[in-house]
Design a protein around this motif. Structure first.
Motif, PDB file in Angstrom:
ATOM      1  N   SER A  90      66.520  51.344 -73.771  1.00 42.79           N
ATOM      2  CA  SER A  90      65.115  50.963 -73.902  1.00 42.79           C
ATOM      3  C   SER A  90      64.274  51.781 -72.925  1.00 42.79           C
ATOM      4  N   GLY A  91      62.959  51.766 -73.126  1.00 46.08           N
ATOM      5  CA  GLY A  91      62.068  52.548 -72.268  1.00 46.08           C
ATOM      6  C   GLY A  91      61.878  53.940 -72.813  1.00 46.08           C
ATOM      7  N   PHE A  92      62.917  54.773 -72.674  1.00 45.20           N
ATOM      8  CA  PHE A  92      62.940  56.096 -73.295  1.00 45.20           C
ATOM      9  C   PHE A  92      64.369  56.603 -73.333  1.00 45.20           C
ATOM     10  N   SER A 112      54.548  44.392 -72.857  1.00 47.05           N
ATOM     11  CA  SER A 112      55.040  45.761 -72.670  1.00 47.05           C
ATOM     12  C   SER A 112      55.451  46.001 -71.221  1.00 47.05           C
ATOM     13  N   THR A 113      56.476  46.816 -71.052  1.00 49.17           N
ATOM     14  CA  THR A 113      56.875  47.204 -69.701  1.00 49.17           C
ATOM     15  C   THR A 113      55.964  48.342 -69.235  1.00 49.17           C
ATOM     16  N   ARG A 114      56.020  48.623 -67.926  1.00 49.72           N
ATOM     17  CA  ARG A 114      55.222  49.731 -67.386  1.00 49.72           C
ATOM     18  C   ARG A 114      55.585  51.049 -68.059  1.00 49.72           C
ATOM     19  N   ILE A 115      56.881  51.223 -68.365  1.00 46.25           N
ATOM     20  CA  ILE A 115      57.332  52.473 -68.999  1.00 46.25           C
ATOM     21  C   ILE A 115      56.732  52.597 -70.397  1.00 46.25           C
ATOM     22  N   GLU A 116      56.808  51.523 -71.171  1.00 41.32           N
ATOM     23  CA  GLU A 116      56.256  51.540 -72.540  1.00 41.32           C
ATOM     24  C   GLU A 116      54.744  51.783 -72.518  1.00 41.32           C
ATOM     25  N   THR A 117      54.077  51.109 -71.581  1.00 42.18           N
ATOM     26  CA  THR A 117      52.624  51.248 -71.466  1.00 42.18           C
ATOM     27  C   THR A 117      52.232  52.686 -71.128  1.00 42.18           C
ATOM     28  N   ARG A 118      52.980  53.297 -70.203  1.00 47.42           N
ATOM     29  CA  ARG A 118      52.642  54.665 -69.787  1.00 47.42           C
ATOM     30  C   ARG A 118      52.895  55.669 -70.915  1.00 47.42           C
ATOM     31  N   PHE A 119      54.023  55.560 -71.599  1.00 50.28           N
ATOM     32  CA  PHE A 119      54.281  56.486 -72.703  1.00 50.28           C
ATOM     33  C   PHE A 119      53.247  56.336 -73.818  1.00 50.28           C
ATOM     34  N   LYS A 133      54.557  58.409 -52.620  1.00 54.15           N
ATOM     35  CA  LYS A 133      53.167  57.956 -52.779  1.00 54.15           C
ATOM     36  C   LYS A 133      52.250  59.071 -53.290  1.00 54.15           C
ATOM     37  N   ALA A 134      52.605  60.329 -52.997  1.00 50.95           N
ATOM     38  CA  ALA A 134      51.740  61.450 -53.374  1.00 50.95           C
ATOM     39  C   ALA A 134      51.952  61.922 -54.814  1.00 50.95           C
ATOM     40  N   LEU A 135      53.069  61.535 -55.425  1.00 51.43           N
ATOM     41  CA  LEU A 135      53.417  62.069 -56.750  1.00 51.43           C
ATOM     42  C   LEU A 135      52.416  61.699 -57.856  1.00 51.43           C
ATOM     43  N   PRO A 136      52.002  60.432 -58.000  1.00 44.36           N
ATOM     44  CA  PRO A 136      51.102  60.098 -59.107  1.00 44.36           C
ATOM     45  C   PRO A 136      49.782  60.869 -59.072  1.00 44.36           C
ATOM     46  N   GLU A 137      49.186  60.977 -57.884  1.00 38.62           N
ATOM     47  CA  GLU A 137      47.917  61.681 -57.775  1.00 38.62           C
ATOM     48  C   GLU A 137      48.061  63.164 -58.116  1.00 38.62           C
ATOM     49  N   ALA A 138      49.251  63.717 -57.843  1.00 42.41           N
ATOM     50  CA  ALA A 138      49.504  65.126 -58.151  1.00 42.41           C
ATOM     51  C   ALA A 138      49.740  65.365 -59.639  1.00 42.41           C
ATOM     52  N   GLY A 139      49.977  64.283 -60.407  1.00 39.05           N
ATOM     53  CA  GLY A 139      50.127  64.441 -61.852  1.00 39.05           C
ATOM     54  C   GLY A 139      51.394  63.885 -62.456  1.00 39.05           C
ATOM     55  N   ALA A 140      52.220  63.194 -61.650  1.00 43.20           N
ATOM     56  CA  ALA A 140      53.436  62.575 -62.195  1.00 43.20           C
ATOM     57  C   ALA A 140      53.069  61.328 -62.985  1.00 43.20           C
ATOM     58  N   ASP A 141      53.540  61.235 -64.215  1.00 38.37           N
ATOM     59  CA  ASP A 141      53.287  60.054 -65.051  1.00 38.37           C
ATOM     60  C   ASP A 141      54.333  58.972 -64.838  1.00 38.37           C
ATOM     61  N   LEU A 142      55.573  59.379 -64.639  1.00 42.46           N
ATOM     62  CA  LEU A 142      56.675  58.468 -64.324  1.00 42.46           C
ATOM     63  C   LEU A 142      57.468  59.083 -63.183  1.00 42.46           C
ATOM     64  N   ILE A 143      58.125  58.228 -62.402  1.00 40.17           N
ATOM     65  CA  ILE A 143      58.930  58.718 -61.277  1.00 40.17           C
ATOM     66  C   ILE A 143      60.361  58.229 -61.416  1.00 40.17           C
ATOM     67  N   GLU A 144      61.299  59.150 -61.245  1.00 37.15           N
ATOM     68  CA  GLU A 144      62.707  58.799 -61.095  1.00 37.15           C
ATOM     69  C   GLU A 144      63.041  58.956 -59.615  1.00 37.15           C
ATOM     70  N   ARG A 170      65.176  60.906 -85.339  1.00 33.57           N
ATOM     71  CA  ARG A 170      65.546  60.360 -86.650  1.00 33.57           C
ATOM     72  C   ARG A 170      66.337  59.058 -86.501  1.00 33.57           C
ATOM     73  N   HIS A 171      66.843  58.807 -85.283  1.00 29.54           N
ATOM     74  CA  HIS A 171      67.665  57.624 -85.028  1.00 29.54           C
ATOM     75  C   HIS A 171      66.949  56.548 -84.213  1.00 29.54           C
ATOM     76  N   THR A 172      65.787  56.864 -83.632  1.00 26.73           N
ATOM     77  CA  THR A 172      65.126  55.909 -82.738  1.00 26.73           C
ATOM     78  C   THR A 172      63.617  56.107 -82.732  1.00 26.73           C
ATOM     79  N   THR A 173      62.900  55.042 -82.420  1.00 23.58           N
ATOM     80  CA  THR A 173      61.444  55.135 -82.246  1.00 23.58           C
ATOM     81  C   THR A 173      61.082  55.299 -80.768  1.00 23.58           C
ATOM     82  N   LEU A 174      62.078  55.291 -79.895  1.00 27.93           N
ATOM     83  CA  LEU A 174      61.818  55.443 -78.459  1.00 27.93           C
ATOM     84  C   LEU A 174      61.319  56.848 -78.127  1.00 27.93           C
ATOM     85  N   PRO A 175      60.494  56.995 -77.094  1.00 26.84           N
ATOM     86  CA  PRO A 175      60.132  58.341 -76.629  1.00 26.84           C
ATOM     87  C   PRO A 175      61.384  59.084 -76.155  1.00 26.84           C
ATOM     88  N   VAL A 176      61.369  60.398 -76.305  1.00 22.89           N
ATOM     89  CA  VAL A 176      62.485  61.225 -75.831  1.00 22.89           C
ATOM     90  C   VAL A 176      61.960  62.167 -74.741  1.00 22.89           C
TER      91      VAL A 176
END
Length: 279
Positions: free
Chosen positions: A172-174, A2-9, A39-50, A203-209
């Motif tokens: 892929s990913g989301f 699994s990728t980091r994105i798949e694991t996190r979702f 560096k501060a984003l994850p601790e503040a509550g970000a699950d993924l970062i763009e 209805r068209h994909t199993t990926l997270p949206v």
């Protein structure tokens, strides 16, 4: 594997909630302050970062993200430096998924093969390149997939059922659902319509949206989280950066704390958005 994105979702789904996806511009307002924010984003509550790749002609972005990109470019940010930010971030955070978002031109100039090699080495997990349609998949999408990166595609309110399979084919990913027609941060989405659109895509994909464009507050995040797998916030965060700067557009002691304060509020909204047991 699994990728980091798949694991996190998957982890967020197991908690019975949506993910908070935060967008910040690489190098805004300067390299060091940008790294501090990152560096501060994850601790503040970000699950993924763009992380935005600054570009001088960002056609899909509204004034806040345009201004953030221009601030970064003025401060000397380059695509190489943006990859440097990712590499620095990865020294202390091996788990948070990080996606580069932007336009094809800087990647094309960098050289696709060199870029994919360097992005992989830095610890990038995926790409969102808003101006490359599915018809151009051979340019970057397919090489990115081959290199082990997720290629995340945008779907919009005008992406009908006939067009959707093409959009989803190599995604892929989301899936990133753009909740309003137009530029980033310009309007507040119709949350009921968003929920229906997410259901249609599923209805068209199993990926997270994940849903973005126009989400500015904890209440917005809560409303979107009720129907989506992820909530993306960008313009509100880069505007928070802008409002914290001094007259020369440099970071102040308030810059990082004002961003993390908003992220904490958004995270609380997302976490209260779907009080259901995991499937």
């Amino acid at each position: 594997m699994s990728t980091r994105i798949e694991t996190r979702f998957a982890a967020v789904k197991a908690e019975g909630r949506a993910a908070l996806v935060t967008f910040v511009m690489g190098g805004d307002p300067g390299y060091e302050s940008s790294l501090e924010i990152l560096k501060a984003l994850p601790e503040a509550g970000a699950d993924l970062i763009e992380l935005g790749m600054p570009f001088s002609d960002p056609m899909a972005d509204g004034p806040p993200i345009q201004a953030a990109g221009l601030r970064a470019l003025k401060a000397g940010q380059t695509l190489k430096k943006t990859l440097g930010l990712v590499a620095e971030f990865r020294k202390t955070d091996k788990d948070t998924p990080l996606v580069l978002m932007g336009y094809y031109n800087p990647i094309y100039i960098y050289g696709v093969d060199a870029f994919l090699k360097d992005a992989n080495a830095a610890g990038v997990d995926g790409l969102i390149v808003v101006d490359l349609p599915p018809e151009e998949d051979a340019e970057l999408c397919l090489p990115a997939i081959k290199a082990g990166l997720n290629f995340i595609r945008l779907a919009t309110p005008t992406t009908d059922d006939k067009r959707l399979p093409a959009v989803l084919e190599n995604t892929s990913g989301f899936v990133y659902y753009v909740s309003v027609t137009g530029i980033t941060g310009a309007a507040t989405p119709d949350f009921n319509a968003v929920s229906q659109a997410v259901a249609r895509i599923k209805r068209h994909t199993t990926l997270p949206v994940a849903v973005g464009f126009g989400v500015k507050t904890a209440d917005h995040a809560r409303a979107v989280a009720e129907g989506a797998d992820g909530v993306v916030v960008g313009s509100a965060l880069v505007e928070t950066v802008r409002l914290s700067l001094d007259k020369e557009a440099r970071a102040t002691e308030k810059t990082v704390s004002s961003v993390t304060k908003l992220v904490r509020e958004l995270a609380a909204g997302v976490r209260s958005g779907r009080p259901v047991a995991a499937e």
